[in-house]
Design an enzyme around this catalytic site. Sequence first.
Site, PDB file in Angstrom:
ATOM      1  N   GLY A 160       0.793  -1.218   0.000  1.00 17.51           N
ATOM      2  CA  GLY A 160       0.000   0.000   0.000  1.00 17.51           C
ATOM      3  C   GLY A 160       0.825   1.267   0.000  1.00 17.51           C
ATOM      4  N   CYS A 161       0.184   2.351   0.450  1.00 20.28           N
ATOM      5  CA  CYS A 161       0.780   3.685   0.332  1.00 20.28           C
ATOM      6  C   CYS A 161       2.044   3.863   1.171  1.00 20.28           C
ATOM      7  CB  CYS A 161      -0.240   4.745   0.729  1.00 20.28           C
ATOM      8  SG  CYS A 161      -1.685   4.818  -0.362  1.00 20.28           S
ATOM      9  N   ASN A 162       2.207   3.090   2.228  1.00 18.07           N
ATOM     10  CA  ASN A 162       3.403   3.201   3.064  1.00 18.07           C
ATOM     11  C   ASN A 162       4.610   2.512   2.447  1.00 18.07           C
ATOM     12  OD1 ASN A 162       1.367   1.063   4.267  1.00 18.07           O
ATOM     13  ND2 ASN A 162       3.404   0.174   4.506  1.00 18.07           N
ATOM     14  N   ALA A 163       4.405   1.683   1.409  1.00 22.38           N
ATOM     15  CA  ALA A 163       5.428   0.744   0.952  1.00 22.38           C
ATOM     16  C   ALA A 163       6.684   1.399   0.412  1.00 22.38           C
ATOM     17  CB  ALA A 163       4.845  -0.179  -0.108  1.00 22.38           C
TER      18      ALA A 163
END
Length: 389
Positions: A160-163
């Site tokens: 996701g966006c944290n990756a």
Amino acid sequence: MTTTVARPGGGISPARLEPEPKHRVNPSRIIGVGTAVTEDSYSQRALLDLFRITDPKVRSVFLNSAIERRYLTPPPRDTEGAFLQESQKDLLAKHKRLALDMGARAVRKCLAAAGIELADIDYLCCVTTTGFLTPGLSALLIRDMGIGAGCSRVDVVGMGCNAGLNALNATAAWSVAHPGQVAVLLCAEACSAAYVMDSTMRTAVVNSLFGDGAAAIALLADPPDTAGLALGELPEGHIGSSAGPRLLGFSSLLIPDAIDAMRYDWDDDQHKFSFYLDPDIPYVVGAHAERVVDRLLAGAGLRRSDIAHWLVHSGGKKVIDAVRVNLGLSRHDLRHTSGVLRDYGNLSSGSFLFSYERLLQERLAREGDFGVLMTMGPGSTIETALVQW
């Protein structure tokens, strides 16, 4: 081996000197960044009209998102101009096509910024959440771009966006373990390949937010024999002479109570994956931001007031506001984050690198400045990194 040191108030006492290490380990530093988007951009109002959305509640979500434009690749149309439904198979094919195109362009821009060639890449890490490929994006790019077949590679899928920061942590570690070799991290997110079109508010929120984009960053840890040398003193022909920041450390925080707050579900009616965002996630992220940031800074003996540059994931207006308020930051501190959201929407894992590129274009970062990179996403997770120019 011992020597003597002065005692407070007088006298001397023995002290043991540790043997000096044979080699000083240099941290990884950023030597280049590049971004790319898809061909067409649309205003929020234009998207509402193109998709013939008339529900006033849905239109309000789009028009009050703090997003002006996004780069997207809409579905094909029928003879009357209406958008056709895309199957999950169609979406996977779209993801592959867009991710490879954007990814290759972002990597080339990154290498140009670093002053290096495709042949210099020794390690390639590819991040994506908007589609699944086997073989992965890294193998396809190595083949299509003509990167050396001996290049080490890894694919980070589905985080996701944290990756982007999860992968940057691992890529920086590889870089430090292989001094003098170039590592490239690519985040390629074809969010046009992850949409579900229906009349629910759940999908309306998701559809109002995400855009297509890719960002690549090149890392290098200088060999031990260059420790302490200024950039101008590096040997002739040394790779990566740009004055990019050093990566000093990382800190993560998983919020188990919010593990389902951002997730993919299988939609039996649509026969495709559907992304879910809990309405409370901005406040959850904001409430936990201090804890992970302060832990990151404490490891370096720093306070928030010591940080000159804040580069935060453009997760959405409410997310940005929650982080700003809880960390005591100004709107100016998060100008790049808000600017990327305004001009591109949420670009998932690569958003923070678009902000980093904008900071470089300002030419305001000075030697000695500290910066914090911050992403958040499914898990729910907050990722942070400390850099210094």
